[in-house]
Design a protein around this motif. Sequence first.
Motif, mmCIF file in Angstrom:
data_model
loop_
_atom_site.group_PDB
_atom_site.id
_atom_site.type_symbol
_atom_site.label_atom_id
_atom_site.label_comp_id
_atom_site.label_asym_id
_atom_site.label_seq_id
_atom_site.Cartn_x
_atom_site.Cartn_y
_atom_site.Cartn_z
ATOM 1 N N LYS A 106 0.864 -1.182 0.000
ATOM 2 C CA LYS A 106 0.000 0.000 0.000
ATOM 3 C C LYS A 106 0.900 1.231 0.000
ATOM 4 O O LYS A 106 1.963 1.227 0.597
ATOM 5 C CB LYS A 106 -0.912 -0.005 1.215
ATOM 6 N N PRO A 107 0.450 2.306 -0.632
ATOM 7 C CA PRO A 107 1.312 3.495 -0.712
ATOM 8 C C PRO A 107 1.432 4.257 0.604
ATOM 9 O O PRO A 107 2.405 4.960 0.822
ATOM 10 C CB PRO A 107 0.640 4.354 -1.775
ATOM 11 N N TYR A 108 0.433 4.123 1.489
ATOM 12 C CA TYR A 108 0.469 4.839 2.759
ATOM 13 C C TYR A 108 -0.188 3.992 3.838
ATOM 14 O O TYR A 108 -1.288 3.476 3.646
ATOM 15 C CB TYR A 108 -0.250 6.189 2.667
ATOM 16 N N VAL A 109 0.488 3.851 4.974
ATOM 17 C CA VAL A 109 -0.045 3.057 6.085
ATOM 18 C C VAL A 109 0.248 3.785 7.391
ATOM 19 O O VAL A 109 1.350 4.304 7.590
ATOM 20 C CB VAL A 109 0.597 1.654 6.134
ATOM 21 N N THR A 110 -0.739 3.813 8.274
ATOM 22 C CA THR A 110 -0.526 4.302 9.627
ATOM 23 C C THR A 110 -0.355 3.082 10.526
ATOM 24 O O THR A 110 -1.178 2.171 10.495
ATOM 25 C CB THR A 110 -1.719 5.142 10.111
ATOM 26 N N VAL A 111 0.717 3.073 11.303
ATOM 27 C CA VAL A 111 1.037 1.947 12.182
ATOM 28 C C VAL A 111 0.799 2.370 13.617
ATOM 29 O O VAL A 111 1.397 3.345 14.090
ATOM 30 C CB VAL A 111 2.513 1.508 12.005
ATOM 31 N N GLY A 112 -0.075 1.660 14.304
ATOM 32 C CA GLY A 112 -0.321 1.921 15.716
ATOM 33 C C GLY A 112 0.782 1.309 16.559
ATOM 34 O O GLY A 112 1.131 0.145 16.373
ATOM 35 N N VAL A 113 1.336 2.084 17.460
ATOM 36 C CA VAL A 113 2.433 1.623 18.315
ATOM 37 C C VAL A 113 2.011 1.776 19.771
ATOM 38 O O VAL A 113 1.448 2.797 20.157
ATOM 39 C CB VAL A 113 3.717 2.448 18.059
ATOM 40 N N ASP A 114 2.298 0.746 20.551
ATOM 41 C CA ASP A 114 1.953 0.765 21.961
ATOM 42 C C ASP A 114 3.183 0.377 22.765
ATOM 43 O O ASP A 114 4.046 -0.343 22.276
ATOM 44 C CB ASP A 114 0.816 -0.225 22.235
ATOM 45 N N GLY A 115 3.282 0.850 23.967
ATOM 46 C CA GLY A 115 4.360 0.426 24.850
ATOM 47 C C GLY A 115 5.090 1.587 25.482
ATOM 48 O O GLY A 115 5.215 2.674 24.909
ATOM 49 N N SER A 116 5.589 1.317 26.677
ATOM 50 C CA SER A 116 6.268 2.370 27.422
ATOM 51 C C SER A 116 7.630 2.714 26.836
ATOM 52 O O SER A 116 8.085 3.856 26.973
ATOM 53 C CB SER A 116 6.406 1.984 28.896
ATOM 54 N N VAL A 117 8.281 1.761 26.183
ATOM 55 C CA VAL A 117 9.586 2.086 25.567
ATOM 56 C C VAL A 117 9.375 3.123 24.474
ATOM 57 O O VAL A 117 10.075 4.133 24.420
ATOM 58 C CB VAL A 117 10.286 0.831 25.010
#
Length: 117
Positions: free
Chosen positions: A39-50
């Motif tokens: 896909k030309p554009y993707v939003t990636v959800g990131v979780d975590g305290s680091v």
Amino acid sequence: MSVSQTDCANVAYVCSVVSNRAAHMVAAGIASLLKRMKKPYVTVGVDGSVYRFHPTFPAALDQKIDDLLDENVEFQLMLSEDGSGRGAALVAAVATRMKLESQAHVLKLQMDKMNAS
């Protein structure tokens, strides 16, 4: 036992190396998934305290993903405030949507086949 400046510098160096390695390993996984998605554009959800609290991890992760991807793939890393709960709900919602779209596609193919006969 006293701690010298050299001791502190060595600990800081080890922490830096470990943090960068972690960012590079996570980036390799994310970049692989983004390449497979095509896909030309993707939003990636990131979780975590680091990711949330480490002073250099987000920038290192972003830079390494960018290094590993082709120029025609754009991405955005977005911090998920309530990762576990929302993430699970989002995955379930996407899976349900994909299943419904697949079923609709199969039904359309069957209808097209019937109309062509």
